[in-house]
Write a protein that holds these residues in place. Structure first.
Motif, short mmCIF file in Angstrom:
data_model
loop_
_atom_site.label_atom_id
_atom_site.label_comp_id
_atom_site.label_asym_id
_atom_site.label_seq_id
_atom_site.Cartn_x
_atom_site.Cartn_y
_atom_site.Cartn_z
N ARG A 1 7.83 3.53 5.54
CA ARG A 1 8.65 4.73 5.52
C ARG A 1 8.18 5.67 6.62
O ARG A 1 7.25 5.39 7.35
CB ARG A 1 8.71 5.36 4.13
CG ARG A 1 9.07 4.33 3.06
CD ARG A 1 9.98 4.85 1.97
NE ARG A 1 9.42 5.90 1.16
CZ ARG A 1 8.53 5.71 0.18
NH1 ARG A 1 8.04 4.52 -0.08
NH2 ARG A 1 8.12 6.73 -0.53
N PHE A 2 8.86 6.79 6.77
CA PHE A 2 8.78 7.51 8.04
C PHE A 2 7.45 8.20 8.32
O PHE A 2 7.19 8.61 9.44
CB PHE A 2 9.92 8.52 8.13
CG PHE A 2 11.29 7.88 8.18
CD1 PHE A 2 11.49 6.68 8.81
CD2 PHE A 2 12.37 8.50 7.56
CE1 PHE A 2 12.74 6.08 8.85
CE2 PHE A 2 13.62 7.93 7.61
CZ PHE A 2 13.82 6.71 8.24
N CYS A 3 6.59 8.35 7.32
CA CYS A 3 5.26 8.88 7.62
C CYS A 3 4.18 8.10 6.87
O CYS A 3 3.08 8.61 6.66
CB CYS A 3 5.17 10.38 7.32
SG CYS A 3 5.29 10.82 5.58
N GLY A 4 4.50 6.89 6.45
CA GLY A 4 3.51 6.06 5.77
C GLY A 4 3.36 6.37 4.29
O GLY A 4 2.35 6.00 3.68
N GLN A 5 4.38 7.02 3.70
CA GLN A 5 4.24 7.40 2.29
C GLN A 5 4.19 6.19 1.36
O GLN A 5 3.72 6.29 0.23
CB GLN A 5 5.32 8.39 1.86
CG GLN A 5 6.76 7.95 2.05
CD GLN A 5 7.37 8.43 3.33
OE1 GLN A 5 6.85 8.17 4.41
NE2 GLN A 5 8.50 9.13 3.24
N THR A 6 4.64 5.02 1.83
CA THR A 6 4.50 3.81 1.01
C THR A 6 3.05 3.57 0.63
O THR A 6 2.73 3.23 -0.52
CB THR A 6 5.04 2.59 1.79
OG1 THR A 6 6.46 2.73 1.95
CG2 THR A 6 4.73 1.29 1.06
N PHE A 7 2.15 3.78 1.57
CA PHE A 7 0.73 3.55 1.30
C PHE A 7 0.11 4.71 0.53
O PHE A 7 -0.86 4.52 -0.22
CB PHE A 7 -0.02 3.30 2.61
CG PHE A 7 0.57 2.18 3.40
CD1 PHE A 7 0.72 0.92 2.83
CD2 PHE A 7 1.00 2.37 4.70
CE1 PHE A 7 1.28 -0.13 3.54
CE2 PHE A 7 1.57 1.32 5.43
CZ PHE A 7 1.70 0.07 4.85
N THR A 8 0.66 5.89 0.69
CA THR A 8 0.17 7.05 -0.05
C THR A 8 0.49 6.92 -1.54
O THR A 8 -0.29 7.36 -2.39
CB THR A 8 0.80 8.33 0.51
OG1 THR A 8 0.45 8.46 1.89
CG2 THR A 8 0.35 9.57 -0.25
N GLU A 9 1.62 6.31 -1.85
CA GLU A 9 2.06 6.18 -3.23
C GLU A 9 1.44 4.98 -3.94
O GLU A 9 1.60 4.82 -5.14
CB GLU A 9 3.59 6.07 -3.27
CG GLU A 9 4.29 7.34 -2.79
CD GLU A 9 5.76 7.13 -2.52
OE1 GLU A 9 6.24 5.98 -2.67
OE2 GLU A 9 6.44 8.10 -2.16
N ALA A 10 0.72 4.13 -3.20
CA ALA A 10 0.12 2.94 -3.79
C ALA A 10 -1.13 3.29 -4.59
O ALA A 10 -1.70 4.38 -4.45
CB ALA A 10 -0.21 1.93 -2.69
N ASN A 11 -1.59 2.36 -5.42
CA ASN A 11 -2.72 2.62 -6.30
C ASN A 11 -4.07 2.41 -5.61
O ASN A 11 -5.00 3.19 -5.79
CB ASN A 11 -2.64 1.71 -7.53
CG ASN A 11 -1.43 2.02 -8.39
OD1 ASN A 11 -1.13 3.18 -8.63
ND2 ASN A 11 -0.74 0.98 -8.84
N ASP A 12 -4.18 1.35 -4.83
CA ASP A 12 -5.45 0.99 -4.20
C ASP A 12 -5.57 1.70 -2.86
O ASP A 12 -4.99 1.29 -1.86
CB ASP A 12 -5.51 -0.53 -4.01
CG ASP A 12 -6.88 -1.02 -3.56
OD1 ASP A 12 -7.60 -0.23 -2.90
OD2 ASP A 12 -7.23 -2.18 -3.84
N ARG A 13 -6.35 2.77 -2.82
CA ARG A 13 -6.47 3.56 -1.60
C ARG A 13 -7.26 2.84 -0.51
O ARG A 13 -7.00 3.05 0.67
CB ARG A 13 -7.10 4.93 -1.93
CG ARG A 13 -6.15 5.84 -2.74
CD ARG A 13 -5.01 6.30 -1.86
NE ARG A 13 -3.92 6.95 -2.56
CZ ARG A 13 -3.90 8.22 -2.96
NH1 ARG A 13 -4.97 8.97 -2.81
NH2 ARG A 13 -2.84 8.73 -3.53
N ASP A 14 -8.21 2.01 -0.89
CA ASP A 14 -8.93 1.24 0.12
C ASP A 14 -7.99 0.27 0.83
O ASP A 14 -8.01 0.14 2.06
CB ASP A 14 -10.10 0.48 -0.50
CG ASP A 14 -11.21 1.41 -0.98
OD1 ASP A 14 -11.33 2.52 -0.41
OD2 ASP A 14 -11.95 1.03 -1.90
#
Length: 423
Positions: free
Chosen positions: A148-161
């Motif tokens: 998505r346009f600012c990487g929010q897919t990874f921000t919304e995920a559970n595993d931050r590492d």
């Protein structure tokens, strides 16, 4: 007696030739990530859990009230077949809206597609350069699709590492492959940050700036993602890194995961008409935040936000600052009229905005950038030159040059020829 020499028109009566329309530097195009991006670049321990493509049927899909809701079917289930990104609990299909160029307007529907059903320039560098040539485009900066346009897919995920590893893998692919030697400097890198940690974000800005990157994606309205607003000091490490490295903060419409709408059942046409609204809200946030005073080298741009709305918002912001700043909570942090801050720090981007161009004096020619939005359904491809020529016909050639390429060259640290020097 008339001679051949006397019939030659005097140079003083010759109409000057119209300069050719400048080669376009588009500051808002998009890449559809090929399937191998994370498979090839994630550390081995993450590869079976990282983003991957699965071909599967669609069970149902809606896009109402600004909310996109697809449901993937099971193997063997009936339904249209598409390629889906699978990541943790997320199932996100490729859709015709991701890549619509080359299709007639009546064929552009909300439907799932496969890679074979999209124009190859959506995900392949050689074909992208060829499609840029068709469209009079020299260089292009591209926003992501799956992240998505600012990487929010990874921000919304559970595993931050894992999320951090995905952000870094995407950035490595963007710099080394999408904008690598095969692009010949014509593709300009735009990187992501781990939005959940401003210190990690600052480190990623500096890591990419060291290899020539001068643009980073950010959310237009971070609180919509459950993140701090720009009125807090929480983002200061990130903003300091952007200020220090000359990295522009690029915000695309929809980068807050909430497209403007009016009701839960409003058709997509409502949101599509008012897509600029989040940019409007965001710009006022930034102008009233004090961030530009704390970080005098900071610059932000609004991709696909258009520009026609800007003059009134600046007029209103100046009135509020002049008359209401004492009780309005900004007297101690915003020390100049917002319109002055805008002129030094903010850039509006457009692909089709005749009204805004007719009011360019109220915006500033130095604050406007051109774009083509390839390969989205709104794109002016393959007629971006014709659209620009028609809408900018009343402007002086030097002003057209600034809008179409000069401002982008300065903002993004490109060569004088408009190429990314890090390729």
């Amino acid at each position: 007696m008339e001679t051949a020499e006397s019939t030659v028109e005097s140079p003083r009566h010759t109409t000057p030739a119209t300069p050719p329309f400048p080669r376009i530097i588009s500051v808002d195009d998009h890449t559809v990530e090929p399937p191998h991006v994370w498979r090839d670049r994630l550390p081995e321990k993450y590869r079976d859990r990282g983003p991957r493509i699965v071909r599967a049927p669609l069970r149902e899909m809606t896009f109402l009230g600004g909310k996109f809701a697809p449901v993937m079917g099971e193997e063997g289930e009936e339904g249209p077949i598409g390629d889906w990104w699978v990541y943790e609990d997320l199932r996100r299909p490729l859709t015709r809206l991701d890549t619509a160029v080359g299709c007639s307007r009546d064929e552009i529907r909300l439907e799932v597609i496969t890679y074979e059903q999209m124009r190859p320039g959506s995900h392949s560098v050689p074909e992208r350069l060829a499609d840029m040539d068709v469209n009079h485009v020299q260089s292009a900066l591209c926003f992501p699709t799956f992240p998505r346009f600012c990487g929010q897919t990874f921000t919304e995920a559970n595993d931050r590492d894992l999320g951090l590893a995905c952000v870094r893998a995407y950035n490595d692919w963007m710099v080394e492959e999408w904008c690598g030697p095969a692009a010949r400097g014509r593709l300009i890198p735009l990187t992501l940050i781990p939005l959940w940690d401003a210190e990690l974000a600052a480190a990623e800005v500096r890591r990419n700036a060291a290899r020539g990157v001068r643009a980073v994606a950010f959310s237009e309205i971070p609180p919509y993602l459950g993140l701090p607003s720009v009125h807090t000091g929480d983002w200061d490490p990130f903003l300091a890194a952007c200020d220090e490295t000359g990295t522009v903060v690029a915000m695309h419409i929809g980068s807050s995961s909430r497209m403007p709408s009016t009701s839960a059942d409003a058709p997509p046409a409502v949101g599509s008409t008012i897509t600029f609204a989040n940019c409007c809200f965001s710009m006022v946030d930034w102008l009233m935040s004090g961030a530009f005073e704390r970080f005098p080298g900071l610059r932000v741009m609004y991709a696909e936000g258009q520009i026609g709305w800007i003059p009134y918002v600046l007029e209103r912001a100046d009135v509020v600052w002049e008359e209401n700043r004492a009780w309005g909570g900004v007297a101690d942090k915003v020390h100049r009229p917002p319109s002055e801050l805008f002129a030094e720090h903010v850039f509006g981007c457009f692909f089709d905005d005749a009204f805004g161009l007719r009011n360019l004096d109220a915006i500033g020619a130095g604050n406007v950038l051109y774009e083509t939005d390839y390969p989205h359904s709104d794109s002016t491809w393959p007629k971006s030159r014709e659209v620009g020529e028609a809408q900018m016909a009343h402007l002086a050639p030097d002003v057209v040059e600034r809008i179409v390429r000069g401002n982008a060259i300065e903002l993004l640290g490109l060569t004088r020829d408009g190429l990314w020097p890090g390729a």
